[in-house]
Design a protein around this motif. Structure first.
Motif, mmCIF file in Angstrom:
data_model
loop_
_atom_site.group_PDB
_atom_site.id
_atom_site.type_symbol
_atom_site.label_atom_id
_atom_site.label_comp_id
_atom_site.label_asym_id
_atom_site.label_seq_id
_atom_site.Cartn_x
_atom_site.Cartn_y
_atom_site.Cartn_z
ATOM 1 N N UNK A 92 0.647 -1.204 -0.056
ATOM 2 C CA UNK A 92 -0.054 -0.097 -0.012
ATOM 3 C C UNK A 92 1.060 1.103 -0.049
ATOM 4 N N UNK A 93 2.138 1.162 0.112
ATOM 5 C CA UNK A 93 3.124 2.382 -0.022
ATOM 6 C C UNK A 93 3.241 2.786 1.055
ATOM 7 N N UNK A 94 3.054 2.246 2.239
ATOM 8 C CA UNK A 94 3.193 2.657 3.544
ATOM 9 C C UNK A 94 4.317 2.361 4.101
ATOM 10 N N UNK A 95 5.164 3.312 4.737
ATOM 11 C CA UNK A 95 6.271 3.126 5.559
ATOM 12 C C UNK A 95 6.074 2.645 6.877
ATOM 13 N N UNK A 96 7.157 2.008 7.497
ATOM 14 C CA UNK A 96 7.026 1.819 9.108
ATOM 15 C C UNK A 96 6.923 3.157 9.796
ATOM 16 N N UNK A 97 7.245 4.144 9.379
ATOM 17 C CA UNK A 97 7.068 5.443 9.929
ATOM 18 C C UNK A 97 5.467 5.876 9.804
ATOM 19 N N UNK A 99 2.885 3.950 9.494
ATOM 20 C CA UNK A 99 2.115 2.934 10.526
ATOM 21 C C UNK A 99 2.324 3.415 11.924
ATOM 22 N N UNK A 100 3.591 3.809 12.281
ATOM 23 C CA UNK A 100 3.790 4.525 13.579
ATOM 24 C C UNK A 100 3.050 5.515 13.936
ATOM 25 N N UNK A 101 2.937 6.440 12.882
ATOM 26 C CA UNK A 101 1.973 7.697 13.020
ATOM 27 C C UNK A 101 0.676 7.272 13.168
ATOM 28 N N UNK A 102 0.261 6.317 12.369
ATOM 29 C CA UNK A 102 -1.416 6.005 12.640
ATOM 30 C C UNK A 102 -1.529 5.300 13.845
ATOM 31 N N UNK A 103 -0.646 4.417 14.512
ATOM 32 C CA UNK A 103 -0.780 3.760 15.565
ATOM 33 C C UNK A 103 -0.778 4.806 16.790
ATOM 34 N N UNK A 104 -0.250 5.852 16.657
ATOM 35 C CA UNK A 104 -0.110 6.918 17.909
ATOM 36 C C UNK A 104 -0.905 8.211 17.497
ATOM 37 N N UNK A 105 -1.528 8.056 16.674
ATOM 38 C CA UNK A 105 -2.546 9.236 16.107
ATOM 39 C C UNK A 105 -1.641 10.589 15.613
ATOM 40 N N UNK A 110 5.397 14.071 12.303
ATOM 41 C CA UNK A 110 4.951 14.208 13.725
ATOM 42 C C UNK A 110 5.610 13.057 14.678
ATOM 43 N N UNK A 111 5.245 11.735 13.910
ATOM 44 C CA UNK A 111 5.874 10.473 14.323
ATOM 45 C C UNK A 111 7.614 10.598 14.173
ATOM 46 N N UNK A 112 7.829 10.883 12.965
ATOM 47 C CA UNK A 112 9.414 10.928 12.946
ATOM 48 C C UNK A 112 10.235 11.973 14.064
ATOM 49 N N UNK A 113 9.390 13.105 14.181
ATOM 50 C CA UNK A 113 9.982 14.148 15.007
ATOM 51 C C UNK A 113 9.862 13.370 16.568
#
Length: 119
Positions: A92-97, A99-105, A110-113
């Motif tokens: 689906x062209x989604x990176x681990x980051x 998915x991490x963003x999705x999981x943490x809202x 923002x997730x990378x930061x």
């Protein structure tokens, strides 16, 4: 692990699906399908006919709908293990980051930061 009858050893983390034995059983077909995405030929075959692949592995309607919607969190709720879902997320062209963003809202940025701030 406590051996007291009815003891709930899970932490209650709002918005978090705990992957335990019950979730593993619920998501067996979905995780088995995703495991097979370790082979590029299977990823390409899935992209060509996702419905046939979901049927081949016996996914239930909740799992199928989550895939149709590219809803990784829905797949987790439907028993998906993030380690197996990583291959599907890649399709689906989604990176681990992402998915991490999705999981943490958070957004991906923002997730990378957030990750950088934890170093």
């Amino acid at each position: 692990m406590h051996d007291l009858p009815g003891y709930d050893y899970h932490l209650d983390i709002p918005g978090t699906t705990i992957f335990d034995g019950k979730q593993a059983m619920k998501g067996y077909a979905l995780n088995k399908m995703c495991y097979d995405f370790n082979k590029a030929v299977n990823r390409e075959a899935f992209k060509a006919d996702p419905e046939a692949w979901m049927e081949k592995y016996g996914l239930n309607e909740e799992q199928k709908q989550a895939i149709r919607n590219s809803d990784i969190l829905g797949m987790i709720a439907a028993g998906g293990n993030i380690y197996y879902l990583a291959k599907l997320a890649g399709i689906f062209k989604l990176s681990v980051q992402d998915v991490g963003g999705l999981q943490t809202g958070r957004t991906t940025e923002e997730f990378k930061e957030f990750l950088k701030s934890q170093a």
